[in-house]
Write a protein that holds these residues in place. Structure first.
Motif, PDB file in Angstrom:
ATOM      1  N   TYR A  54      21.444   8.737  -7.254  1.00 24.14           N
ATOM      2  CA  TYR A  54      21.554   9.609  -5.983  1.00 24.14           C
ATOM      3  C   TYR A  54      21.712  11.098  -6.467  1.00 24.14           C
ATOM      4  O   TYR A  54      21.982  12.374  -6.226  1.00 24.14           O
ATOM      5  N   GLN A  86      13.657   2.776  -4.966  1.00 20.78           N
ATOM      6  CA  GLN A  86      14.396   3.385  -4.263  1.00 20.78           C
ATOM      7  C   GLN A  86      14.553   4.592  -3.943  1.00 20.78           C
ATOM      8  O   GLN A  86      14.349   5.841  -3.740  1.00 20.78           O
ATOM      9  N   THR A  90      13.905   7.537  -2.117  1.00 23.27           N
ATOM     10  CA  THR A  90      14.804   8.469  -1.218  1.00 23.27           C
ATOM     11  C   THR A  90      15.041  10.261  -1.798  1.00 23.27           C
ATOM     12  O   THR A  90      15.294  10.912  -0.794  1.00 23.27           O
ATOM     13  N   ARG A  93      12.531  12.218  -0.250  1.00 27.61           N
ATOM     14  CA  ARG A  93      12.686  11.936   1.986  1.00 27.61           C
ATOM     15  C   ARG A  93      13.530  13.220   1.278  1.00 27.61           C
ATOM     16  O   ARG A  93      13.384  14.373   2.623  1.00 27.61           O
ATOM     17  N   ASP A  94      14.533  13.421   1.269  1.00 26.99           N
ATOM     18  CA  ASP A  94      15.661  13.895   0.693  1.00 26.99           C
ATOM     19  C   ASP A  94      15.960  16.074  -0.243  1.00 26.99           C
ATOM     20  O   ASP A  94      16.439  16.330   0.359  1.00 26.99           O
ATOM     21  N   PRO A 197      23.172   8.442  -0.343  1.00 30.71           N
ATOM     22  CA  PRO A 197      23.051   9.260   0.582  1.00 30.71           C
ATOM     23  C   PRO A 197      22.747   8.738   2.370  1.00 30.71           C
ATOM     24  O   PRO A 197      22.945   8.017   2.379  1.00 30.71           O
ATOM     25  N   ARG A 199      21.612   9.348   4.635  1.00 32.00           N
ATOM     26  CA  ARG A 199      20.597   8.754   5.462  1.00 32.00           C
ATOM     27  C   ARG A 199      20.273   7.156   4.777  1.00 32.00           C
ATOM     28  O   ARG A 199      19.478   6.524   5.208  1.00 32.00           O
ATOM     29  N   PHE A 201      19.760   4.897   1.407  1.00 28.78           N
ATOM     30  CA  PHE A 201      18.669   4.937   0.840  1.00 28.78           C
ATOM     31  C   PHE A 201      17.010   4.255   1.293  1.00 28.78           C
ATOM     32  O   PHE A 201      16.903   3.478   2.017  1.00 28.78           O
ATOM     33  N   ASP A 202      16.019   5.052   1.090  1.00 26.51           N
ATOM     34  CA  ASP A 202      14.533   4.636   0.837  1.00 26.51           C
ATOM     35  C   ASP A 202      14.026   3.831   0.215  1.00 26.51           C
ATOM     36  O   ASP A 202      14.309   3.996  -1.122  1.00 26.51           O
TER      37      ASP A 202
END
Length: 321
Positions: A54, A86, A90, A93-94, A197, A199, A201-202
């Motif tokens: 990330y 993942q 992520t 999303r970010d 991240p 928020r 990880f997605d």
């Protein structure tokens, strides 16, 4: 006591054709000219398992955002390979993936990607001398695109990202400026990025398919003429005796990495077929007996032949090596 002055450290560029040829960034321009390496940067590639954390993605995206804000376009192709589902989910999303996309970067599928030759490269022909910057962990001959004339240089994802805006190996983003389309000078500021991240990880898409609870009736059917898949047969049971006075198939001179032992690239299509992928065994290794690759003395035929062919002859005739 070993003292390391962090103020004197600087980015390094490694290569071409080997990851252990390191040149400080401040000296790289001169090394390019001295060695006659192609100065034009054709492509920059970041990600894969090696550099797609990330933080890596965030720091690279921060440089791309600086260029976007200044109206500076990329001069080279730019490819981003998320190292996992993942990470892909992520950074989507970010917003990092959107930043790359806006600038003209191409976010590839989350996979090994061009690091192991999964790159359908169209901008050059095989044999064309060219240079690329990568943040992967290997840059051996022909590994990334199947072209033995491609000069691949390994460095950090941030440096790869900055270099695609110059399109020239003589550029040093720590000291040099570029000119925007409006004629204004532009200099990259140090990259920044978040380690994790905020928020979390997605996890992304769950693509796992569980096997049936009762597998007793399941049969794996493979076309016997398939060149891509092969059912494995049990190996011959060990007779309990040590191998003595074994024949030497090849004594390797110099480097003997995974690339020399079993190349990736186009060979990956045979990864489900043990017999076919065995045809690339040690074909990149240099034989200490003659200084040549993929040429060994076959004791069965008394000829100098390819390594896989020789190994098959030994297997057929029961010669242990």
């Amino acid at each position: 006591v070993i003292e390391i002055d962090l103020n004197t450290l600087e980015p390094h560029v490694n290569g071409p054709f080997t990851p252990d040829l390191a040149t400080p960034l401040s000296e790289f321009k001169d090394a390019v000219k001295k060695n006659g390496w192609p100065e034009e940067l054709k492509a920059g590639l970041i990600g894969s398992c090696t550099n797609s954390s990330y933080e890596d993605m965030s720091r690279s995206a921060s440089l791309v955002q600086q260029a976007l804000d200044a109206g500076l376009p990329m001069k080279s192709q730019f490819f981003i390979t998320p190292g996992s589902e993942q990470i892909r989910a992520t950074i989507t999303r970010d917003g990092q993936a959107e930043v790359f996309d806006k600038a003209g970067g191409v976010v590839l599928a989350n996979a090994c990607g061009p690091c192991i030759g999964q790159w359908d490269r169209q901008d050059i022909k095989k044999g064309d001398k060219n240079s690329i910057f990568i943040s992967y962990n290997r840059n051996f001959t022909g590994r990334n695109d199947g072209n033995p004339a491609t000069h691949a240089f390994v460095t950090s994802p941030e440096l790869v990202t900055a270099m695609v805006y110059a399109g020239d190996l003589s550029f040093n983003p720590m000291t040099d400026t570029l000119t925007t389309p409006s004629g204004k000078p532009f200099k990259f500021q140090p990259p920044n990025g978040t380690e994790l991240p905020p928020r979390g990880f997605d996890p992304g898409n769950d693509t796992y398919q569980a096997p049936p609870a009762d597998r007793s009736a399941v049969q794996v059917v493979v076309n016997p003429t398939s060149q891509r898949l092969q059912l494995l047969s049990p190996f011959t049971t060990w007779d309990g005796k040590d191998i003595e006075n074994a024949t030497i198939l090849i004594k390797v001179k110099g480097k003997c990495t995974t690339d020399h032992i079993s190349m990736a690239g186009p060979w990956l299509k045979y990864r489900g077929h043990l017999d076919n992928i065995s045809n690339n065994m040690l074909i990149g290794a240099v034989n200490s007996a003659n200084g040549e690759a993929n040429k060994v003395h076959n004791k069965v035929t008394d000829q100098w032949e390819a390594v896989p062919k020789t190994a098959r002859d030994y297997k057929r005739d029961g010669v242990k090596w």
